[in-house]
Scaffold this active site. Sequence first.
Site, PDB file in Angstrom:
ATOM      1  N   VAL A  57      41.328  34.572  46.161  1.00 59.57           N
ATOM      2  CA  VAL A  57      40.095  35.309  46.438  1.00 59.57           C
ATOM      3  C   VAL A  57      38.896  34.365  46.446  1.00 59.57           C
ATOM      4  CG1 VAL A  57      39.604  35.992  44.038  1.00 59.57           C
ATOM      5  CG2 VAL A  57      38.930  37.489  45.906  1.00 59.57           C
ATOM      6  N   ASP A  58      38.962  33.296  45.673  1.00 59.00           N
ATOM      7  CA  ASP A  58      37.898  32.281  45.627  1.00 59.00           C
ATOM      8  C   ASP A  58      37.700  31.666  47.020  1.00 59.00           C
ATOM      9  OD1 ASP A  58      36.051  30.530  44.535  1.00 59.00           O
ATOM     10  OD2 ASP A  58      37.519  29.269  43.504  1.00 59.00           O
TER      11      ASP A  58
HETATM   12  N1  AR6 Z   1      40.149  40.566  48.111  1.00 59.70           N
HETATM   13  C1  AR6 Z   1      40.628  41.117  46.965  1.00 59.70           C
HETATM   14  N2  AR6 Z   1      41.604  40.559  46.226  1.00 59.70           N
HETATM   15  C2  AR6 Z   1      42.125  39.392  46.660  1.00 59.70           C
HETATM   16  C3  AR6 Z   1      41.687  38.734  47.836  1.00 59.70           C
HETATM   17  C4  AR6 Z   1      40.641  39.377  48.581  1.00 59.70           C
HETATM   18  N3  AR6 Z   1      40.141  38.852  49.706  1.00 59.70           N
HETATM   19  N4  AR6 Z   1      42.407  37.585  47.988  1.00 59.70           N
HETATM   20  C5  AR6 Z   1      43.278  37.528  46.948  1.00 59.70           C
HETATM   21  N5  AR6 Z   1      43.115  38.616  46.163  1.00 59.70           N
HETATM   22  P1  AR6 Z   1      43.756  34.653  42.751  1.00 59.70           P
HETATM   23  P2  AR6 Z   1      43.588  33.916  39.894  1.00 59.70           P
HETATM   24  C6  AR6 Z   1      43.824  38.999  44.922  1.00 59.70           C
HETATM   25  O1  AR6 Z   1      44.913  33.745  42.950  1.00 59.70           O
HETATM   26  O2  AR6 Z   1      45.000  34.330  39.675  1.00 59.70           O
HETATM   27  C7  AR6 Z   1      41.922  30.082  42.994  1.00 59.70           C
HETATM   28  O3  AR6 Z   1      42.448  28.936  43.583  1.00 59.70           O
HETATM   29  C8  AR6 Z   1      45.204  38.379  44.676  1.00 59.70           C
HETATM   30  O4  AR6 Z   1      46.200  39.072  45.414  1.00 59.70           O
HETATM   31  O5  AR6 Z   1      42.702  34.683  43.773  1.00 59.70           O
HETATM   32  O6  AR6 Z   1      42.534  34.336  38.902  1.00 59.70           O
HETATM   33  C9  AR6 Z   1      40.765  29.768  42.043  1.00 59.70           C
HETATM   34  O7  AR6 Z   1      39.985  28.708  42.520  1.00 59.70           O
HETATM   35  C10 AR6 Z   1      45.343  38.602  43.171  1.00 59.70           C
HETATM   36  O8  AR6 Z   1      45.782  39.946  42.890  1.00 59.70           O
HETATM   37  O9  AR6 Z   1      42.996  34.350  41.329  1.00 59.70           O
HETATM   38  C11 AR6 Z   1      41.494  29.409  40.785  1.00 59.70           C
HETATM   39  O10 AR6 Z   1      41.936  28.057  40.811  1.00 59.70           O
HETATM   40  C12 AR6 Z   1      43.901  38.477  42.651  1.00 59.70           C
HETATM   41  O11 AR6 Z   1      43.065  38.563  43.822  1.00 59.70           O
HETATM   42  C13 AR6 Z   1      42.692  30.318  40.795  1.00 59.70           C
HETATM   43  O12 AR6 Z   1      42.929  30.635  42.151  1.00 59.70           O
HETATM   44  C14 AR6 Z   1      43.613  37.169  41.940  1.00 59.70           C
HETATM   45  O13 AR6 Z   1      44.343  36.113  42.543  1.00 59.70           O
HETATM   46  C15 AR6 Z   1      42.415  31.609  40.067  1.00 59.70           C
HETATM   47  O14 AR6 Z   1      43.620  32.340  39.993  1.00 59.70           O
END
Ligand code: AR6
Length: 175
Positions: A33-34
């Site tokens: 999501v980042d």
């Molecule tokens: N909208 C809503 N949810 C989303 C989206 C979106 N566009 N894209 C992904 N998700 P993650 P973390 C969901 O990996 O586990 C990054 O590299 C995804 O399916 O984004 O906290 C950062 O820089 C999941 O359910 O975050 C950190 O290094 C949720 O968002 C690391 O990832 C969180 O997944 C953070 O890892």
Amino acid sequence: MVELHVVRGDITRFPADAIVNAANSSLLGGGGVDGAIHRAGGPEILADCRRLRASTLPHGLPAGDAVATGAGDLPARWVIHTVGPVYLETEDRSPVLRSAYTRSLAVADELGARTVAFPLISAGVYGWPRADAVHQAVTAVRQARTAVQDVTFVAFSDEVADLLRDELRSGGSAV
Ligand code: AR6
């Protein structure tokens, strides 16, 4: 009392006062999501993050804390960046995960945001089991003292949307 909602979708398109980013401590971008937030919001968000690193956060943002930037081209007004813990089976990091939600809401209060959208923090790259990530998220938001009126969890899959709806229906807030 905060009103809680669940939608299935892409948080970058969600028109809340503030959307929350599941960032990493560097605040300088990543995947998940980042990556999506920085891609959709344009370079202003990263420029704000770099300014924070150069001023108040020289060592980055610790897990469980939160900080705000502008939202660039996104429909939201602010992005609240938080850092969830990496999941570890051998250590209970759930207080840090709940803190990511409550600190984000505290920052929203400082901004005067009344509507806030969250992704499911730590449930992607950071490996948190999704059902428990949902439980921690809902528990933390329900227990928070905040002037935010409306929190929407934006689920990126049907599975997470269903888990969130089940958790909201269950009504419990025991950790
Ligand atoms: N909208 C809503 N949810 C989303 C989206 C979106 N566009 N894209 C992904 N998700 P993650 P973390 C969901 O990996 O586990 C990054 O590299 C995804 O399916 O984004 O906290 C950062 O820089 C999941 O359910 O975050 C950190 O290094 C949720 O968002 C690391 O990832 C969180 O997944 C953070 O890892």
